[in-house]
Design a protein around this motif. Sequence first.
Motif, PDB file in Angstrom:
ATOM      1  N   ALA A  89      54.207 -63.053 -50.682  1.00  0.00           N
ATOM      2  CA  ALA A  89      55.137 -63.955 -49.925  1.00  0.00           C
ATOM      3  C   ALA A  89      56.067 -63.489 -49.656  1.00  0.00           C
ATOM      4  N   TYR A  90      57.248 -63.145 -48.957  1.00  0.00           N
ATOM      5  CA  TYR A  90      58.451 -63.330 -49.765  1.00  0.00           C
ATOM      6  C   TYR A  90      59.253 -65.332 -48.838  1.00  0.00           C
ATOM      7  N   LEU A  91      60.617 -65.328 -49.180  1.00  0.00           N
ATOM      8  CA  LEU A  91      60.794 -66.611 -48.631  1.00  0.00           C
ATOM      9  C   LEU A  91      62.350 -66.258 -48.185  1.00  0.00           C
ATOM     10  N   LEU A  92      62.413 -67.538 -46.837  1.00  0.00           N
ATOM     11  CA  LEU A  92      63.131 -67.018 -45.678  1.00  0.00           C
ATOM     12  C   LEU A  92      63.379 -67.795 -45.708  1.00  0.00           C
ATOM     13  N   GLY A  93      64.707 -67.969 -44.290  1.00  0.00           N
ATOM     14  CA  GLY A  93      65.102 -69.026 -43.873  1.00  0.00           C
ATOM     15  C   GLY A  93      65.258 -69.176 -42.856  1.00  0.00           C
ATOM     16  N   LEU A  94      64.468 -69.718 -41.725  1.00  0.00           N
ATOM     17  CA  LEU A  94      64.654 -69.681 -40.547  1.00  0.00           C
ATOM     18  C   LEU A  94      65.296 -70.772 -39.398  1.00  0.00           C
ATOM     19  N   GLY A  95      66.416 -69.915 -38.717  1.00  0.00           N
ATOM     20  CA  GLY A  95      67.250 -71.280 -38.362  1.00  0.00           C
ATOM     21  C   GLY A  95      66.457 -71.370 -36.305  1.00  0.00           C
ATOM     22  N   ASN A  96      66.772 -72.183 -35.148  1.00  0.00           N
ATOM     23  CA  ASN A  96      66.390 -71.877 -34.169  1.00  0.00           C
ATOM     24  C   ASN A  96      67.667 -72.705 -34.091  1.00  0.00           C
ATOM     25  N   SER A  97      68.438 -71.709 -32.509  1.00  0.00           N
ATOM     26  CA  SER A  97      69.347 -72.172 -31.831  1.00  0.00           C
ATOM     27  C   SER A  97      69.357 -72.051 -30.685  1.00  0.00           C
ATOM     28  N   MET A  98      67.540 -71.888 -30.285  1.00  0.00           N
ATOM     29  CA  MET A  98      67.323 -72.666 -29.174  1.00  0.00           C
ATOM     30  C   MET A  98      67.260 -74.596 -29.015  1.00  0.00           C
ATOM     31  N   PHE A  99      66.482 -74.301 -30.452  1.00  0.00           N
ATOM     32  CA  PHE A  99      66.520 -76.412 -30.480  1.00  0.00           C
ATOM     33  C   PHE A  99      65.309 -76.660 -29.368  1.00  0.00           C
ATOM     34  N   ASP A 100      64.703 -75.974 -29.075  1.00  0.00           N
ATOM     35  CA  ASP A 100      62.635 -75.758 -28.655  1.00  0.00           C
ATOM     36  C   ASP A 100      61.574 -75.133 -29.271  1.00  0.00           C
ATOM     37  N   GLY A 101      60.662 -76.448 -29.672  1.00  0.00           N
ATOM     38  CA  GLY A 101      60.058 -76.148 -30.988  1.00  0.00           C
ATOM     39  C   GLY A 101      58.971 -74.645 -30.433  1.00  0.00           C
ATOM     40  N   ALA A 102      59.477 -74.248 -29.153  1.00  0.00           N
ATOM     41  CA  ALA A 102      58.433 -72.753 -28.628  1.00  0.00           C
ATOM     42  C   ALA A 102      58.707 -71.626 -29.599  1.00  0.00           C
ATOM     43  N   TYR A 103      59.906 -71.650 -29.715  1.00  0.00           N
ATOM     44  CA  TYR A 103      60.523 -70.852 -30.108  1.00  0.00           C
ATOM     45  C   TYR A 103      60.340 -71.025 -32.067  1.00  0.00           C
ATOM     46  N   SER A 104      60.558 -71.952 -32.528  1.00  0.00           N
ATOM     47  CA  SER A 104      59.734 -71.551 -33.702  1.00  0.00           C
ATOM     48  C   SER A 104      58.380 -71.692 -34.145  1.00  0.00           C
ATOM     49  N   VAL A 105      56.964 -72.359 -32.509  1.00  0.00           N
ATOM     50  CA  VAL A 105      55.846 -72.088 -33.490  1.00  0.00           C
ATOM     51  C   VAL A 105      55.113 -71.188 -32.925  1.00  0.00           C
ATOM     52  N   ASP A 106      55.874 -69.803 -32.003  1.00  0.00           N
ATOM     53  CA  ASP A 106      55.221 -68.753 -31.489  1.00  0.00           C
ATOM     54  C   ASP A 106      55.504 -67.856 -33.009  1.00  0.00           C
ATOM     55  N   TRP A 107      56.108 -68.096 -34.269  1.00  0.00           N
ATOM     56  CA  TRP A 107      55.584 -67.628 -35.316  1.00  0.00           C
ATOM     57  C   TRP A 107      54.411 -67.051 -35.905  1.00  0.00           C
ATOM     58  N   TYR A 108      53.534 -68.667 -35.336  1.00  0.00           N
ATOM     59  CA  TYR A 108      52.447 -68.670 -35.803  1.00  0.00           C
ATOM     60  C   TYR A 108      51.382 -67.339 -34.833  1.00  0.00           C
ATOM     61  N   ARG A 109      51.958 -67.105 -33.973  1.00  0.00           N
ATOM     62  CA  ARG A 109      51.359 -65.979 -32.607  1.00  0.00           C
ATOM     63  C   ARG A 109      50.805 -64.756 -33.350  1.00  0.00           C
ATOM     64  N   ALA A 110      49.470 -64.608 -33.925  1.00  0.00           N
ATOM     65  CA  ALA A 110      48.919 -63.557 -34.386  1.00  0.00           C
ATOM     66  C   ALA A 110      49.169 -62.253 -33.952  1.00  0.00           C
ATOM     67  N   GLU A 111      49.543 -61.693 -32.629  1.00  0.00           N
ATOM     68  CA  GLU A 111      49.890 -60.357 -32.174  1.00  0.00           C
ATOM     69  C   GLU A 111      51.260 -60.291 -32.534  1.00  0.00           C
ATOM     70  N   ARG A 112      51.986 -61.117 -32.644  1.00  0.00           N
ATOM     71  CA  ARG A 112      53.167 -60.526 -33.396  1.00  0.00           C
ATOM     72  C   ARG A 112      53.742 -60.570 -34.726  1.00  0.00           C
ATOM     73  N   PHE A 113      52.837 -60.971 -34.851  1.00  0.00           N
ATOM     74  CA  PHE A 113      52.602 -60.470 -36.951  1.00  0.00           C
ATOM     75  C   PHE A 113      51.238 -59.743 -37.132  1.00  0.00           C
ATOM     76  N   ALA A 114      50.965 -59.286 -36.015  1.00  0.00           N
ATOM     77  CA  ALA A 114      49.942 -58.962 -37.327  1.00  0.00           C
ATOM     78  C   ALA A 114      50.755 -57.089 -37.828  1.00  0.00           C
ATOM     79  N   GLY A 115      49.663 -57.548 -39.135  1.00  0.00           N
ATOM     80  CA  GLY A 115      50.393 -57.066 -40.225  1.00  0.00           C
ATOM     81  C   GLY A 115      51.004 -56.805 -40.972  1.00  0.00           C
ATOM     82  N   GLU A 116      51.820 -58.207 -41.092  1.00  0.00           N
ATOM     83  CA  GLU A 116      53.085 -58.558 -41.820  1.00  0.00           C
ATOM     84  C   GLU A 116      52.195 -60.007 -42.250  1.00  0.00           C
TER      85      GLU A 116
END
Length: 523
Positions: free
Chosen positions: A421-448
């Motif tokens: 695990a690691y501690l991280l702070g994430l903002g969203n200056s787009m202010f669109d939830g699509a940008y935030s929930v995209d962090w659950y996309r499997a392809e994007r974080f494969a291996g991480e």
Amino acid sequence: MRKRKSIWSFMMVMAITALLVAGCSNNTKTGTDDSNDGKTPENESSTLTIAMGTDIVSFDIHNHNNTSTEAVHDNMFNYLFKKDAKGEIHPELVDTFKQIDDLTVEMKLKEGVTFHNGDPLTSEDVKFTLERVATDDTLKEYPNYKQIKEVQIVDDLTFKVVTHAPEPSLFHRLSRLGSGMLPSKYINEKGWDHFLENPVGTGPYHFKEWVRDDRIVMTPFENYYEGKVEEWDEVVFRVIPENSTRVSELLTGGVDIAVNVPPADWDRVNDNDGTSIVQETSNRTIMLILRSTEGYPTSDVRVRQALDYAIDNKAITENVLKGGGVPTRTRVGPGNFGHNPDLHDTYNYDVDKAKELLKEAGYEDGFEMTLHAPKGRYLQDAEITEMIAGMLAAVNVKVNIEFMEWSNFVEMRSAKKNKDAYLLGLGNSMFDGAYSVDWYRAERFAGETDYKNDEIEALLNESANNMDPASREKQIQKIEEIAAEEVPHIMLHQEKINIGVSDRISFDPNPDEMIYVPTIKKK
């Protein structure tokens, strides 16, 4: 001879008197001259000094997702569109635009915009910039711009942005750092390495120097298209990782702004003559990113849920942050499109439930895990990490904390060498939830993280091209609900911004945490 000696003596006396007067003037404390009625003298320093907790990552504006880095870049680079303080999107470098169809928007640039090296901003630069970030999958901003298929040049100032499919978040994306304009001619002639050492943008300030882990210095751009910024002759971003040092520099006048002032120092700053604390609710959420990779205890959803139940979010916000945070189970905060209010200002905490889940998962006697954390990047990040370790110890989970300098932390994540695990702070200056929930996309974080949920994958794909705001909002909220249940990331709290400010300036923080110098004024 006597006459000459008399004149010479008189001149010497006058010179000495002038030096004495000058010396007394230079030693007079700024703002105490009664004849000036306490106003800032005209010859007071026109250097604005800002103390940051960490250095910037790079001058590649497309290859980071670091808010404090963008806060610096925001003064050197312009975007095609920009959000105002109310979160509304307006053209910045764009003059006019019109939607041709669901896939195409035609835009025209403002006339007279030039880069810091004198090159004019043209449609060629827009094409170079957007197609780079939309096609280079090694860039951090690629996932946010891969929706763009191409940029078609109409003339020097007119161009069309064409997307692969209907893109409901296009204007949100074009108001983000991925649309920060790059000088195509300069980079093609000088090379990318030269640009990174001598960055050029179109913004109100241009680059002077970067001494890594020490300071970034900028000066006003004389030919800025909105007019030269006259308020500050120089802006210095100083890198001061230690909280106590940043605060001391503020109190003694070494800096004008100090970010991330810890709660223990708020009274000290407010009680000091000449400084005060200004606050704002940030759009940043502090969380633990967990590995769901097979072989890790956290690959079991019951273990992830147990860790969540073992952490008392309210104790962190009240005791460590002294009210400087709001517990949450979602990253999509208030003011963001897709915010789910049922998951905000709430949290799970039940030690018995945590132990029960660990027992079901086969970890009744607990286990050992590594938690990576930056130090000095977020408000009380070290103290928060240590408190979490203590809370998890109560359910027999031994946490080995690995504190890291920010640059090393970023490198660790980029190389996907993170452990449990690691501690991280994430903002969203787009202010669109699509940008935030995209962090659950499997392809994007494969291996991480290696987290994957088929229902989330389907919702991500459906919402990505949904041009109906009402149904798209429900899709994003559903993703938040699933993630809150499966806990691929343990949400801790939405952070508050706590900044120490000199009384000689006027500065109001923004939820996106940008430090836009043209809005900072002398009093």
